[in-house]
Design a protein around this motif. Structure first.
Motif, mmCIF file in Angstrom:
data_model
loop_
_atom_site.group_PDB
_atom_site.id
_atom_site.type_symbol
_atom_site.label_atom_id
_atom_site.label_comp_id
_atom_site.label_asym_id
_atom_site.label_seq_id
_atom_site.Cartn_x
_atom_site.Cartn_y
_atom_site.Cartn_z
ATOM 1 N N VAL A 86 -30.046 -20.579 25.402
ATOM 2 C CA VAL A 86 -29.306 -19.366 25.055
ATOM 3 C C VAL A 86 -30.237 -18.162 25.166
ATOM 4 C CG1 VAL A 86 -27.912 -18.185 23.313
ATOM 5 C CG2 VAL A 86 -27.846 -20.677 23.486
ATOM 6 N N ILE A 100 -25.468 -18.156 28.136
ATOM 7 C CA ILE A 100 -25.662 -19.596 28.053
ATOM 8 C C ILE A 100 -25.993 -20.145 29.429
ATOM 9 C CG2 ILE A 100 -24.614 -21.812 27.456
ATOM 10 C CD1 ILE A 100 -22.879 -20.382 25.438
ATOM 11 N N ASP A 104 -23.006 -15.357 31.653
ATOM 12 C CA ASP A 104 -22.635 -14.435 30.584
ATOM 13 C C ASP A 104 -21.287 -13.816 30.886
ATOM 14 O OD1 ASP A 104 -23.299 -12.832 32.701
ATOM 15 O OD2 ASP A 104 -24.595 -11.472 31.584
ATOM 16 N N ARG A 107 -17.702 -15.572 31.538
ATOM 17 C CA ARG A 107 -17.898 -17.024 31.669
ATOM 18 C C ARG A 107 -18.288 -17.687 30.349
ATOM 19 N NH1 ARG A 107 -20.126 -14.954 36.415
ATOM 20 N NH2 ARG A 107 -19.046 -15.646 38.296
ATOM 21 N N VAL A 108 -18.584 -16.903 29.329
ATOM 22 C CA VAL A 108 -18.906 -17.437 28.006
ATOM 23 C C VAL A 108 -17.827 -16.973 27.035
ATOM 24 C CG1 VAL A 108 -20.534 -17.399 26.089
ATOM 25 C CG2 VAL A 108 -21.381 -17.541 28.442
ATOM 26 N N ARG A 109 -17.118 -17.925 26.469
ATOM 27 C CA ARG A 109 -16.009 -17.605 25.571
ATOM 28 C C ARG A 109 -16.533 -17.474 24.143
ATOM 29 N NH1 ARG A 109 -10.508 -16.574 27.067
ATOM 30 N NH2 ARG A 109 -9.127 -17.304 25.440
ATOM 31 N N SER A 122 -16.741 -8.398 26.719
ATOM 32 C CA SER A 122 -17.034 -9.012 28.012
ATOM 33 C C SER A 122 -16.907 -8.030 29.171
ATOM 34 C CB SER A 122 -16.111 -10.214 28.253
ATOM 35 O OG SER A 122 -14.764 -9.795 28.369
ATOM 36 N N VAL A 141 -22.446 -23.598 19.268
ATOM 37 C CA VAL A 141 -22.664 -23.213 20.660
ATOM 38 C C VAL A 141 -22.537 -24.456 21.522
ATOM 39 C CG1 VAL A 141 -24.242 -22.188 22.323
ATOM 40 C CG2 VAL A 141 -24.209 -21.355 19.964
ATOM 41 N N ARG A 143 -23.013 -25.728 25.175
ATOM 42 C CA ARG A 143 -23.706 -25.325 26.387
ATOM 43 C C ARG A 143 -23.134 -26.101 27.574
ATOM 44 N NH1 ARG A 143 -27.844 -26.455 22.749
ATOM 45 N NH2 ARG A 143 -28.776 -28.104 24.037
ATOM 46 N N ALA A 154 -14.313 -20.175 29.636
ATOM 47 C CA ALA A 154 -15.381 -20.957 29.002
ATOM 48 C C ALA A 154 -16.109 -21.815 30.027
ATOM 49 C CB ALA A 154 -14.800 -21.839 27.903
ATOM 50 N N GLY A 156 -18.834 -21.336 31.390
ATOM 51 C CA GLY A 156 -20.264 -21.370 31.111
ATOM 52 C C GLY A 156 -20.607 -21.904 29.740
ATOM 53 N N GLY A 157 -19.663 -21.884 28.816
ATOM 54 C CA GLY A 157 -19.917 -22.368 27.469
ATOM 55 C C GLY A 157 -19.073 -21.641 26.445
#
Length: 686
Positions: A86, A100, A104, A107-109, A122, A141, A143, A154, A156-157
């Motif tokens: 992270v 993650i 970013d 792509r990261v929820r 975002s 988190v 990953r 999500a 990316g994570g």
């Protein structure tokens, strides 16, 4: 690596020798009961089934209790930045999202209690996440791709912040709460928070509030790097910002109240939240942002409502979000996001050897930018989804598989500046298969293969204008297709013994990976960046381990008077265009950290060194960053009096006053991390 840095890690490495000596001197049956070291027994609420970290198919981290209390920073990104894999998008102390595994933005929820934050964080790195970590119970988190449960955003994570605003357990005749405060010297900042909850005859309430303030934070030297000064000299007579970062101040407040009813067969509740933040933008000295969000959450569940159905749970969030960007005291641009997120899940008992969950999710976002910095037309994004997850356990093997279908529409509304209405529709299919191997209570291994799809966002499709915060002229591509990835993730974990922790490795290959790439063209003096699709590859690894030098961890922890641990973390990711071989922009460099953790009765201490390598694998029109080494020291003391626990702590941050810059930040050449400072705080729970 500089010599002092090498010596620091050499001293820490002596822990392996002490470890072998400790095994000879101490009874291995003893164990520690510590909240500050890594534990693989934490339950993961964000996972589809109620399983601890030790049994998860994907790499997951959980911050809770004292670990979370000591990690809290003004922004979510900085709070989580020390977890393996992270990083932070660092845009000053107020606006920072987690990155993650090099991914970013959209792509990261980021979730609150499993639902979308419904803000504008975002859309731009200078936009703050619309909640504060002060009253959180835990942060989880995940990953790697989590599209199965949480949709294409999500890929990316996932970061799930759990606050407990809707009570889901009976508190009849019980009153409990927490209050805390802290002061930080580097920015003359303070934070205070309070939480109270109780119940009577099945009814339960929860109220909480917080306030946070900080002035411009101090730095070791000049705010701008030498390279930035040469590339963009200041007007004649202007002085370089020095010893502090102008316009990095922050003011935030929030209040929330919830009411629930709990009975033997389930619960239902709601919470109303008001959040306000006023903060400066370090990118533009004359700009500050006034952010407001009103949010309603509803959550409930029915336990064993039907044969073979363990639980039907539902949750709903509605948000009215707005922030105004002021320049020279005048309102310049307004960002609005009105939307909702709804999901319902049914968990079933074992049927034909399978235990799992099926669900439906629907969310909507009405997004508007109006004013001088309107680089995107008004737009509506609507998504409806079906998903399932199943687990088959056979002895030490747990086979897991699932799938998700998303129907997504993205519509740009008719606008005098951006032209007539346009719309795109996407049908996404995602799926995963995996296996978790638990040969005994000490070891586990997990391997997962994931196919994930992400629809392009309205910004990637329809952007066309100057974005002052990132100093770019953004140009979208309305013909972009679905971004897809094929990922492989392997994790090994050790839960008990003299050494505990985990190591993970992953590989993701993306088709039509959508990125923002510089063209080298200037539009009105601003660099043009176009959203384009490329073939991309991400390869990386993460390590998180602890050597328990005096007492091993056992399956049933017991109290031990004195504990000494050596904690070691590292992560690395390599991301490149698969066709050209060139690195993608703003990818985190290699991170390495090591810490001594000492516990003696109520006293705790942590001495930590964090090394970040230079980043010279660069994308087009990108500049590198130098390495840095931070030294932090934390001292804590716990007082227990009946049902009341009080934790006192002091943290010395960046004790060597290092000039440190995050390569993942758009402002890396203009805004360093804070210099030397002290944080002193107290938290009381009852």
């Amino acid at each position: 690596m500089k010599t002092p840095h090498f010596l620091f890690f050499l001293v820490l490495a002596a822990g392996s020798t002490l470890n072998s000596m400790a095994q000879q001197r101490h009874d291995p049956a003893r164990a520690h009961d510590d909240e500050e070291v890594i534990s693989l027994d934490e339950m993961v609420i964000s996972a589809p089934l109620d399983r601890p970290l030790f049994q998860q198919g994907q790499a997951t981290s959980v911050l809770t209790g004292q670990k979370l209390n000591l990690a809290v920073e003004p922004s979510l990104g900085q709070t989580l930045a020390r977890l393996p894999g992270v990083s932070s998008s660092y845009f000053g102390p107020a606006a920072s999202r987690p990155i993650i595994r090099g991914l970013d933005g959209d792509r990261v929820r980021i979730l609150q209690n499993g639902l979308n934050t419904l803000d504008a964080s975002s859309a731009s790195p200078d936009h703050a996440v619309s909640f504060d970590a002060a009253n959180l119970k835990s942060v989880e988190v995940i990953r790697g791709p989590a599209t199965l449960l949480y949709g294409s955003n999500a890929i990316g994570g996932v970061v799930n912040a759990i606050d407990g605003r809707i009570v889901d357990e009976r508190l009849d005749g019980t009153l409990r709460g927490a209050m805390g405060g802290r002061f930080s010297s580097v920015d003359s900042g303070y934070q205070s928070n309070v939480m109270l909850e109780g119940g009577w005859k099945g009814l339960a309430f929860h109220v909480e509030a917080f306030t946070r303030a900080a002035e411009d934070f101090h730095i070791p030297g000049n705010a701008r790097t030498v390279g930035e000064q040469e590339r963009n000299p200041l007007p004649a007579g202007d002085l370089e910002p020095n010893k502090s970062v102008p316009n990095s101040h922050l003011r935030s407040q929030g209040v929330s109240g919830g009411l629930s009813y709990i009975w033997d067969g389930g619960f239902v509740g709601f919470a109303w939240t008001e959040f306000h933040s006023l903060y400066g933008s370090p990118a533009e000295e004359s700009v500050f942002i006034d952010l407001n969000q009103t949010r309603l959450d509803v959550r409930g569940a029915f336990y064993k409502p039907l044969p073979h159905i363990k639980e039907i749970s539902y949750r709903f969030a509605w948000s009215d979000y707005e922030h105004v960007e002021f320049e020279d005291g005048m309102d310049n641009t307004v960002f609005k996001n009105d939307g909702y997120d709804f999901r319902i899940e049914a968990k079933h008992e074992k049927l034909a050897g399978m235990e799992g969950v099926v669900g439906f999710q629907s969310d909507r976002s009405d997004f508007l930018i109006a004013g001088a910095e309107a680089f995107l037309p008004p737009n509506i994004t609507q998504s409806n989804s079906l998903f399932f997850f199943e687990d088959i356990t056979r002895g030490p093997l747990s086979f897991q598989f699932g799938g998700r279908y998303d129907s997504i529409s993205v519509e740009a509304l008719n606008n005098a500046v951006f032209g007539p209405a346009r719309s795109r529709n996407f049908d996404n299919l995602s799926g995963s298969v995996g296996v978790v191997f638990n040969p005994n209570d000490e070891y586990s291994a997990a391997f997962t293969i994931t196919h994930a799809e992400r629809a392009p966002t309205s910004q990637e499709l329809f952007a066309n204008g100057e974005h002052l915060a990132t100093n770019t002229f953004e140009v979208g591509d309305a013909n972009l297709g679905v971004e897809s990835s094929l990922g492989f993730d392997l994790s090994l974990r050790k839960r008990t013994g003299w050494v505990t922790g985990s190591v993970s490795g992953y590989y993701n290959r993306y088709n039509d990976f959508i990125g923002q790439f510089g063209t080298g063209v200037l539009i009105g003096g601003t660099p043009e960046y176009r959203y384009q699709a490329v073939q991309a590859q991400f390869l990386g690894a993460e390590l998180e381990t602890t050597f328990h030098l005096l007492h091993p961890v056992t399956a049933e922890p017991t109290q031990a008077g004195t504990n000494l641990h050596w904690e070691f973390k590292a992560d690395a990711v390599r991301a490149r265009d698969a066709r050209s071989g060139r690195s993608l922009p703003r990818i985190p460099p290699f991170h390495l950290s090591s810490a001594w953790i000492v516990e003696h009765g109520a006293f705790g201490a942590r001495l930590e060194g964090i090394y970040t390598a230079p980043q010279q694998r660069l994308g087009a029109n990108e500049f590198g960053t130098a390495s840095y080494f931070l030294v932090n020291l934390t001292l804590s003391y716990r007082v227990v009096q009946g049902p009341t626990t009080t934790d006192f702590y002091v943290k010395g941050m960046n004790l060597t006053n290092e000039d440190a810059r995050e390569h993942t930040s758009f402002l890396k050449d203009r805004v360093p991390l804070p210099g030397r400072g002290v944080v002193a705080g107290v938290k009381m729970t009852f």
